[in-house]
Design a protein around this motif. Structure first.
Motif, PDB file in Angstrom:
ATOM      1  N   GLY A  85      41.056  -6.089  64.773  1.00  0.00           N
ATOM      2  CA  GLY A  85      42.102  -6.763  65.505  1.00  0.00           C
ATOM      3  C   GLY A  85      41.678  -8.098  66.063  1.00  0.00           C
ATOM      4  N   ASN A  86      40.567  -8.654  65.557  1.00  0.00           N
ATOM      5  CA  ASN A  86      40.033  -9.947  66.012  1.00  0.00           C
ATOM      6  C   ASN A  86      39.672  -9.914  67.491  1.00  0.00           C
ATOM      7  N   GLU A  87      39.246  -8.738  67.972  1.00  0.00           N
ATOM      8  CA  GLU A  87      38.861  -8.590  69.366  1.00  0.00           C
ATOM      9  C   GLU A  87      37.361  -8.851  69.524  1.00  0.00           C
ATOM     10  N   LYS A  88      37.003  -9.399  70.682  1.00  0.00           N
ATOM     11  CA  LYS A  88      35.601  -9.694  70.954  1.00  0.00           C
ATOM     12  C   LYS A  88      34.830  -8.466  71.436  1.00  0.00           C
ATOM     13  N   THR A  89      35.516  -7.514  72.006  1.00  0.00           N
ATOM     14  CA  THR A  89      34.877  -6.292  72.496  1.00  0.00           C
ATOM     15  C   THR A  89      35.654  -5.079  72.001  1.00  0.00           C
TER      16      THR A  89
END
Length: 235
Positions: A85-89
């Motif tokens: 989901g293109n999340e950093k964490t």
């Protein structure tokens, strides 16, 4: 980056056709704790990827029991992470880089995390990937409570037969067939997409050319046609 179809296609082609894998780097995915052979339910599981370049990022991918590939995280050379989901964490995973070793941590291993884990590197237009590290929760075989049999013999009880495990050769063959099907259909889809793009570009260029054409008619001698004026008559 949630689906990461291009990445999953590259890994699928690599598994189907071993010649795609480069020979310069021998990547390996394994449990960081060598004493672990099978993870336990709810356990924190840490995996490490060895053999990758320090200046190249690494992808972590999981292949489930049905052969479907799932993108987990990309770790850049600067130790920056990009999860599903293109999340950093992520609330379920952790990832980091130390030297040339790329780590993946499953905070609480669940049934949905079972599968084969791969690490993947794309360097100089070459695809390098590790062999799969199996991570499956051990199956607990329970026996039914003994019930007295309606026979004259005493002390004889029947137990349930052991659970049958799937044949590894059959499952491997199914996985290879799945990836080879992708290898056949994807180029056909790509060719159709290229034809569609070429048609769109041609249409746009034709419209621009028509707009640039001048619809005015110029005189032959270069001067506009002007009707001669008749002198006015004075009485």
């Amino acid at each position: 980056m949630a689906g990461s179809p291009a990445l999953l296609l590259l890994l699928g082609l690599g598994l189907c056709c071993p010649g795609i894998q480069g020979q310069a780097y021998k990547m390996m995915a394994r449990f960081r704790d060598s004493s672990i052979t099978q993870p336990r339910l709810g356990q924190q599981l840490e995996l490490e990827c060895l053999g990758a370049r320090q200046d190249s990022g690494v992808f972590w991918v999981r292949q489930d029991k049905d052969g479907t590939l799932h993108f987990i995280v990309f770790i850049s050379a600067l130790s920056r992470t990009t999860f599903k989901g293109n999340e950093k964490t992520s609330t379920h995973f952790e990832a980091r880089k130390y030297g040339s070793v790329y780590y993946l941590v499953v905070k609480s291993f669940m049934l949905g995390d079972e599968g084969n884990y791969f690490c993947l590197m794309n360097s100089n237009q070459m695809l390098y990937f590790s062999h799969g590290q199996p991570a499956f929760i051990p199956v607990t075989i329970t026996t039914a409570p003994t019930v007295p049999a309606p026979s004259t013999q005493s002390g004889v009880t029947k137990k349930d037969p052991c659970l049958k495990t799937p044949d590894p050769e059959t499952s491997k063959e199914k996985e290879l067939n799945f990836f080879c099907n992708i290898f056949i259909w994807v180029p056909l889809s790509g060719a159709c997409l290229l034809l569609l793009i070429a048609l769109i570009v041609t249409t746009v260029l034709c419209q621009q050319t028509r707009r640039r054409r001048c619809r005015c008619k110029r005189p032959v001698n270069g001067k506009p046609n002007v009707k001669p004026s008749t002198p006015s008559q004075h009485t």
